[in-house]
Write an enzyme that holds these catalytic residues in place. Structure first.
Site, PDB file in Angstrom:
ATOM      1  CB  CYS A   5      -3.397  10.050   0.451  1.00 42.48           C
ATOM      2  SG  CYS A   5      -2.041   8.905   0.670  1.00 42.48           S
ATOM      3  CG  HIS A  17      -6.906   6.696   1.109  1.00 39.67           C
ATOM      4  ND1 HIS A  17      -7.025   7.520   0.017  1.00 39.67           N
ATOM      5  CD2 HIS A  17      -5.604   6.366   1.182  1.00 39.67           C
ATOM      6  CE1 HIS A  17      -5.846   7.679  -0.547  1.00 39.67           C
ATOM      7  NE2 HIS A  17      -4.954   6.985   0.134  1.00 39.67           N
ATOM      8  CG  ASP A  66     -10.557   8.686  -0.346  1.00 41.06           C
ATOM      9  OD1 ASP A  66      -9.907   8.336   0.668  1.00 41.06           O
ATOM     10  OD2 ASP A  66     -10.014   8.821  -1.461  1.00 41.06           O
TER      11      ASP A  66
END
Ligand SMILES: NC(=O)CC[C@H](N)C(=O)O
Length: 678
Positions: free
Chosen positions: A495, A633, A635
């Site tokens: 991002c 994302h 993550d």
């Protein structure tokens, strides 16, 4: 600074420890206009019934679960106006008494008590309002229930009323009254708080008892020497629940159907002659709706504590455009509409607000998508299970490769990124740009991760300030460039980190030497014109990225959360080269895993493609595959409970506690680890 605490907690707790915090809100300003005391009580019940879906305390350890719940009370009131001070006192008194009865305390709050102005000679008062926010420790986030109906075969929908007088269905202060520009004069109330506590405790029990939720884990294949199990779905998704509050019983049922995108057929028994179907469906009397597999067990549990409940119907596995909503009252069909038509009614207000934020094209595309979406077919053929027990030994970390989790002022994704890399076996370090500016070198690291967020508040455009901090400092830019060119390193930017990598020239049209001179790939503003936060499917392409190796063709869910995510290229040849070189790594896709070009379009419509990137590009890697820049994302999606929906997930994998917690995205981080150790 090392993320030692992450590694140590892994070592101590034996892996992933799914504790968290639960918060909920309640506010009933319109009911408070009718009666301040009743409004305050309805505020309490709404707050509690919104909190009930998260397990908050180990019942065996603490006698009264609600003792663990604390609340903050915020008051907005025109207290200095005539009569208002007295109404406020009444509301506070009723709040204190209600909380005393359920055994819950307020430990903070704020008040604005001069909520009145005189304009053009007229006194304008805000309605007296109380907003309660409850917070409590959540003992197991994997057991949190959401409102999306699961339509699991055999499950039933139950209506449980509690707290209010069962002879009444009061319409005062309801959404229905407001639609007719009325307020009403008789609003719902809580006559018996002990019922609220009993329902709370029963639902808490259900959350913790897998038997009632009906986990389905069964062996389907016995292949070679390894057992392969099918995890039909994530366990708590077999149980759905929603409180009845604004909009009444009908709104709760509809919202559960909209969220699950499934058909519903209910028949509500009306035992009181003086209550009309309209009262029954629209009164905002306290209660909950649940969808459970073993309804008899649940009914028995509720009967044991004298709580009545009604089995009202079922949801069925008919999705989206094929789904109908049928609502009967005493066998008489009152509502028989298509799910998508009713949902469009419900979306009207959202769309009106959307007109101020979003372009009309995207709004139209979103509407079309809502009208035809059935269910998303996630697909994952690769193994992502790995033996994790070794990472629980602290001494392991003296040998594990090092990753720097790099953040800048305004970053916010550093901790989830650190935890993904830690779980994959790395030693992770928190490295700020200030550290690097003060001479901290990247020499010891095998990997760097540029995290998401709002560096320098996006003032000049996302990641521009961050990139400038690198490019215009000779020492830092040398440091970065040295790291980029080393052949034993990798990087992952998400991002804001992805935007940074594009600005720095780590992806795109790479050149030898200093890559920071010009930008060939740029992340432009989303085509829809607004910040986009959504969860949706992406397809992993066969590509050069070392982190995505062996993951091609999977269709997985991923969080997007950005305002500037549209991959844009200095020239069309750049995209063409990236495609030909296997550098386009991830693409947004539709519910069947198809991308725009499969439909002969340049890209998929909004919201499937949330930013309008040509060719649905969501991630790009460097020519040699070591550096990966990704807008959505991974993550924030590497644990199963981070996924916004898992109802339709069918994965083949070995089953154990760890695998249920880890989503297939962990494989990316593990791939990086294996690459470092190869
Ligand atoms: N989550 C993020 O990293 C957001 C990136 C950036 N601030 C944007 O809005 O596009």
């Amino acid at each position: 600074m090392s993320y030692k605490h992450l590694m140590q907690s892994s070592a101590m707790k034996g892996g992933i420890f799914p504790v968290g915090g639960a918060v909920s809100l309640g506010e009933q300003p319109i009911k408070m206009l009718i009666n301040a005391e009743k409004g305050a009580r309805m505020c309490i019940s709404e707050t509690i019934m919104n909190l009930v879906w998260a397990p908050i305390t180990d019942l065996k350890k603490i006698a009264s679960f609600l003792k663990d719940v604390k609340m903050s009370g915020n008051w907005m009131w025109a207290a200095k106006c005539e009569g208002e001070g007295a109404r406020l006192v009444d509301a506070v008194g009723s709040l204190c008494e209600g909380l005393r009865q359920i055994g819950c305390a307020i430990d903070g709050g704020k008040d604005s008590l001069s909520m009145a102005v005189t304009a053009h000679g007229e006194l304008v008062k805000s309605p007296g309002t109380l907003v309660l926010s409850a917070y409590a420790p959540c003992t197991n986030v994997t057991k949190v229930v959401n409102p999306a109906l699961t339509a699991t075969p055999g499950s039933k929908i139950l209506w449980i009323r509690c707290g209010g007088d069962k002879n009444k269905m009061r319409l005062g202060g309801s959404a229905l009254a407001q639609v007719y520009s009325q307020i009403g004069d008789d609003c719902p109330d809580i006559e018996d708080f002990t019922e609220i506590s009993k329902v709370f405790s029963t639902v808490q029990d259900l959350l913790l008892m897998d038997k009632l939720i009906g986990t389905v884990l069964h062996p389907i294949v016995l292949a070679g020497f390894s057992f392969v199990f099918e995890i039909i779905c994530f366990r708590s998704r077999r149980f759905a629940g929603h409180d009845i509050s604004d909009g009444g019983l009908i709104t709760a049922i509809l919202e559960m159907a909209f969220a699950g995108n499934v058909a519903v057929d209910v028949n509500i028994r009306n035992t009181k002659e003086h209550i009309s179907p309209i009262d029954l469906l629209f009164a905002e009397e306290c209660g909950i709706i649940i969808e459970v597999l073993n309804s008899e067990d649940v009914i028995r549990k509720l009967e044991d504590v004298n709580i009545e409940c009604q089995v009202i119907g079922t949801a069925s596995e008919t999705y989206g455009p094929d789904a109908h909503i049928r609502i009967h009252v005493d066998d008489k069909l009152e509502i028989n509409e298509k799910l998508v038509d009713l949902r469009e009614e419900w979306e009207l207000v959202g769309d009106k607000l959307g007109e101020f934020q979003t372009n009309m094209k995207s709004l139209k595309e979103a509407k079309e998508f809502r009208g035809k979406c059935r269910k998303i077919n996630y697909k994952c053929d690769f193994e992502w299970f790995y033996e994790t027990s070794f990472i629980y030994h602290e001494q392991y970390f003296s040998t594990a490769p090092l990753v720097a989790i790099i953040r800048e002022e305004g970053s916010n994704g550093d901790r989830e990124m650190a935890s993904a890399f830690t779980l994959a076996g790395f030693q992770t370090f928190d490295v700020t740009m200030t550290d690097i500016l003060s001479g901290h070198t990247l020499d010891a690291y095998r990997g760097v991760a540029f995290v998401g967020g709002f560096s320098y508040a996006d003032v000049l455009g996302s990641a521009r300030g961050w990139a400038a901090g690198v490019m215009f400092n000779e020492q830092v830019s040398k440091q970065f460039e040295h790291f980029r060119l080393r052949t034993d390193t990798f990087s992952y930017g998400v991002c804001n980190g992805c935007q940074l990598m594009a600005q720095l020239g780590w992806i795109g049209d790479e050149r030898e030497g200093n890559a920071c001179l010009e930008t060939t790939v740029f992340l432009d503003e989303n085509e829809c014109g607004r910040f986009e936060s959504s969860f949706g499917p992406v397809k992993i392409e066969k590509c050069k990225s070392i982190m995505l190796s062996g993951m091609e063709n999977a269709i997985l869910g991923l969080w997007s959360s950005h305002g500037e995510g549209r991959f844009t290229y200095r020239s069309s040849e750049i995209l063409q080269n990236l495609r030909e070189n296997g550098q386009v790594c991830v693409r947004f896709c539709d519910d069947q895993g198809k991308i725009g070009s499969d439909h002969n379009c340049e890209n998929l419509p909004y919201p499937l493609n949330p930013n309008g990137s040509i060719d649905d590009v969501a991630a790009i890697c460097s020519r040699d595959g070591r550096h990966l820049a990704m807008m959505p994302h991974a993550d924030r999606s590497f644990l199963t409970w981070q996924w916004a929906e898992l109802n339709s997930v069918t994965w083949n994998t070995r089953f154990d506690q760890q695998t249920v917690a880890l989503s297939p995205w962990i494989r990316m981080f593990r791939n990086a680890f294996n690459w470092c150790n190869a």
